[in-house]
Design a protein around this motif. Structure first.
Motif, PDB file in Angstrom:
ATOM      1  N   ALA A 201      77.456  61.355  40.549  1.00 27.36           N
ATOM      2  CA  ALA A 201      76.378  60.681  41.275  1.00 27.36           C
ATOM      3  C   ALA A 201      75.206  61.611  41.505  1.00 27.36           C
ATOM      4  O   ALA A 201      74.036  61.218  41.374  1.00 27.36           O
ATOM      5  N   CYS A 202      75.497  62.872  41.849  1.00 29.25           N
ATOM      6  CA  CYS A 202      74.438  63.857  42.069  1.00 29.25           C
ATOM      7  C   CYS A 202      73.652  64.089  40.779  1.00 29.25           C
ATOM      8  O   CYS A 202      72.414  64.047  40.777  1.00 29.25           O
ATOM      9  N   ALA A 203      74.369  64.331  39.679  1.00 28.42           N
ATOM     10  CA  ALA A 203      73.706  64.600  38.403  1.00 28.42           C
ATOM     11  C   ALA A 203      72.868  63.406  37.963  1.00 28.42           C
ATOM     12  O   ALA A 203      71.711  63.562  37.542  1.00 28.42           O
ATOM     13  N   ALA A 204      73.439  62.204  38.058  1.00 28.57           N
ATOM     14  CA  ALA A 204      72.720  61.011  37.616  1.00 28.57           C
ATOM     15  C   ALA A 204      71.470  60.773  38.453  1.00 28.57           C
ATOM     16  O   ALA A 204      70.397  60.432  37.918  1.00 28.57           O
ATOM     17  N   SER A 205      71.578  60.957  39.770  1.00 32.14           N
ATOM     18  CA  SER A 205      70.428  60.700  40.639  1.00 32.14           C
ATOM     19  C   SER A 205      69.314  61.709  40.396  1.00 32.14           C
ATOM     20  O   SER A 205      68.133  61.348  40.358  1.00 32.14           O
ATOM     21  N   LEU A 206      69.665  62.984  40.187  1.00 32.88           N
ATOM     22  CA  LEU A 206      68.622  63.988  39.947  1.00 32.88           C
ATOM     23  C   LEU A 206      68.007  63.845  38.566  1.00 32.88           C
ATOM     24  O   LEU A 206      66.805  64.084  38.387  1.00 32.88           O
ATOM     25  N   VAL A 207      68.799  63.441  37.574  1.00 34.25           N
ATOM     26  CA  VAL A 207      68.232  63.165  36.251  1.00 34.25           C
ATOM     27  C   VAL A 207      67.253  61.995  36.347  1.00 34.25           C
ATOM     28  O   VAL A 207      66.179  62.011  35.730  1.00 34.25           O
ATOM     29  N   ALA A 208      67.602  60.989  37.148  1.00 31.97           N
ATOM     30  CA  ALA A 208      66.698  59.856  37.344  1.00 31.97           C
ATOM     31  C   ALA A 208      65.407  60.296  38.022  1.00 31.97           C
ATOM     32  O   ALA A 208      64.311  59.854  37.646  1.00 31.97           O
ATOM     33  N   VAL A 209      65.522  61.181  38.998  1.00 28.51           N
ATOM     34  CA  VAL A 209      64.328  61.704  39.678  1.00 28.51           C
ATOM     35  C   VAL A 209      63.446  62.467  38.677  1.00 28.51           C
ATOM     36  O   VAL A 209      62.224  62.305  38.659  1.00 28.51           O
ATOM     37  N   GLY A 210      64.082  63.299  37.843  1.00 33.69           N
ATOM     38  CA  GLY A 210      63.321  64.024  36.836  1.00 33.69           C
ATOM     39  C   GLY A 210      62.630  63.089  35.860  1.00 33.69           C
ATOM     40  O   GLY A 210      61.463  63.303  35.498  1.00 33.69           O
ATOM     41  N   ALA A 211      63.345  62.054  35.425  1.00 30.54           N
ATOM     42  CA  ALA A 211      62.760  61.088  34.493  1.00 30.54           C
ATOM     43  C   ALA A 211      61.552  60.393  35.118  1.00 30.54           C
ATOM     44  O   ALA A 211      60.527  60.181  34.453  1.00 30.54           O
ATOM     45  N   LEU A 212      61.652  60.057  36.404  1.00 27.88           N
ATOM     46  CA  LEU A 212      60.515  59.440  37.095  1.00 27.88           C
ATOM     47  C   LEU A 212      59.333  60.408  37.162  1.00 27.88           C
ATOM     48  O   LEU A 212      58.177  60.005  37.020  1.00 27.88           O
ATOM     49  N   GLY A 213      59.652  61.685  37.369  1.00 29.07           N
ATOM     50  CA  GLY A 213      58.590  62.687  37.402  1.00 29.07           C
ATOM     51  C   GLY A 213      57.840  62.765  36.084  1.00 29.07           C
ATOM     52  O   GLY A 213      56.600  62.801  36.060  1.00 29.07           O
ATOM     53  N   PHE A 214      58.576  62.767  34.980  1.00 28.88           N
ATOM     54  CA  PHE A 214      57.906  62.867  33.673  1.00 28.88           C
ATOM     55  C   PHE A 214      57.225  61.556  33.293  1.00 28.88           C
ATOM     56  O   PHE A 214      56.225  61.572  32.565  1.00 28.88           O
ATOM     57  N   TRP A 215      57.735  60.439  33.777  1.00 28.39           N
ATOM     58  CA  TRP A 215      57.009  59.178  33.598  1.00 28.39           C
ATOM     59  C   TRP A 215      55.690  59.246  34.362  1.00 28.39           C
ATOM     60  O   TRP A 215      54.649  58.782  33.883  1.00 28.39           O
ATOM     61  N   GLY A 216      55.731  59.865  35.551  1.00 29.84           N
ATOM     62  CA  GLY A 216      54.510  60.062  36.314  1.00 29.84           C
ATOM     63  C   GLY A 216      53.524  60.951  35.575  1.00 29.84           C
ATOM     64  O   GLY A 216      52.304  60.749  35.657  1.00 29.84           O
ATOM     65  N   VAL A 217      54.031  61.949  34.851  1.00 25.02           N
ATOM     66  CA  VAL A 217      53.166  62.806  34.035  1.00 25.02           C
ATOM     67  C   VAL A 217      52.444  61.965  32.989  1.00 25.02           C
ATOM     68  O   VAL A 217      51.230  62.101  32.777  1.00 25.02           O
ATOM     69  N   TYR A 218      53.183  61.095  32.315  1.00 28.06           N
ATOM     70  CA  TYR A 218      52.589  60.210  31.307  1.00 28.06           C
ATOM     71  C   TYR A 218      51.477  59.359  31.909  1.00 28.06           C
ATOM     72  O   TYR A 218      50.364  59.274  31.365  1.00 28.06           O
ATOM     73  N   ARG A 219      51.772  58.746  33.071  1.00 22.30           N
ATOM     74  CA  ARG A 219      50.777  57.895  33.711  1.00 22.30           C
ATOM     75  C   ARG A 219      49.551  58.698  34.147  1.00 22.30           C
ATOM     76  O   ARG A 219      48.416  58.222  34.049  1.00 22.30           O
ATOM     77  N   GLN A 220      49.781  59.917  34.606  1.00 25.96           N
ATOM     78  CA  GLN A 220      48.671  60.747  35.059  1.00 25.96           C
ATOM     79  C   GLN A 220      47.775  61.161  33.898  1.00 25.96           C
ATOM     80  O   GLN A 220      46.542  61.177  34.031  1.00 25.96           O
ATOM     81  N   VAL A 221      48.365  61.503  32.761  1.00 25.18           N
ATOM     82  CA  VAL A 221      47.564  61.861  31.592  1.00 25.18           C
ATOM     83  C   VAL A 221      46.725  60.670  31.132  1.00 25.18           C
ATOM     84  O   VAL A 221      45.533  60.812  30.817  1.00 25.18           O
TER      85      VAL A 221
END
Length: 228
Positions: A201-221
């Motif tokens: 659960a910890c690994a999955a939740s943090l991977v999801a947080v990271g994925a959201l962060g990089f999706w945010g990078v895409y949107r910001q660019v």
């Protein structure tokens, strides 16, 4: 993939420059010094291996996060804002940063794993347990890296960015005592012989947080290019 060019550039800066090599040397020394915390006797019912594991989590998380968020400035590395004016597409920028942070997090975790193996061998506990702990370290550090990369593109002020990043992460990790019943918190999940479901659960939740962060990078660019 053009994203691989970003990966190569980032890793060359982080691993092939004088500053990069100095950071790697300091990191290796730090994790082995922290490993010494796990060689002592138990005190107050608290396992020294747990203390060392949490210390390793903090060090791995700090180095990967600082590199991802440009808090450690490696010579020649292109940040997200630099890549906004590059010929790379927004998706390639996001994927490139996600992959370079994943590789760097994997390398930092791999450098930490022998310390965990040593500590388990010292206590006669099965070494595969160290792999489960390493998986938590990798997922958590990459997740933090995703947040840091997004903040590097979304917050212009360096001071504000640093306060948000380190204040948020320190509060999150220090808040482990407030979520005692939640074993999926990274500080609890990284402990030796933790529940498998909590680690997953910890690994999955943090991977999801990271994925959201990089999706945010895409949107910001995309947004920055529209405004240019």
């Amino acid at each position: 993939m053009n994203a691989l060019a970003i990966v190569r550039g980032d890793l060359r800066a982080r691993l092939g420059t004088r500053k990069g090599l100095a950071v790697c040397a300091a990191y290796t020394a730090a994790v082995w010094l922290l490993g010494l915390l796990g060689t002592g006797p138990e005190r107050g019912g608290e396992s020294p291996l747990w203390v060392a594991s949490v210390g390793l989590l903090v060090v791995v998380g700090y180095v990967v996060t600082a590199a991802a968020g440009a808090e450690i400035a490696f010579p020649g590395e292109k940040g997200v804002l630099d890549l906004v004016v590059s010929p790379f597409s927004a998706a390639e920028v996001a994927w490139g940063k996600a992959l370079s942070d994943a590789v760097f997090a994997a390398l930092c975790t791999a450098a930490t794993w022998p310390v965990l193996v040593f500590l388990h061998a010292l206590r006669g506990s099965p070494w595969p347990e160290s792999l489960a702990q390493a998986a938590v370290l990798l997922a958590v550090s990459w997740g933090f890296g995703g947040v840091a990369t997004w903040l590097s593109a979304a917050v212009e002020s360096e001071v504000s960015r640093s306060v948000l990043l380190w204040g948020g992460l320190a509060g999150f990790l220090a808040g482990a005592g407030l979520v005692g019943p939640w074993p999926w918190h990274p500080v609890h999940a990284v402990r030796p012989f933790g529940p498998a479901w909590a680690r997953a659960a910890c690994a999955a939740s943090l991977v999801a947080v990271g994925a959201l962060g990089f999706w945010g990078v895409y949107r910001q660019v995309v947004r920055l290019r529209k405004e240019a």
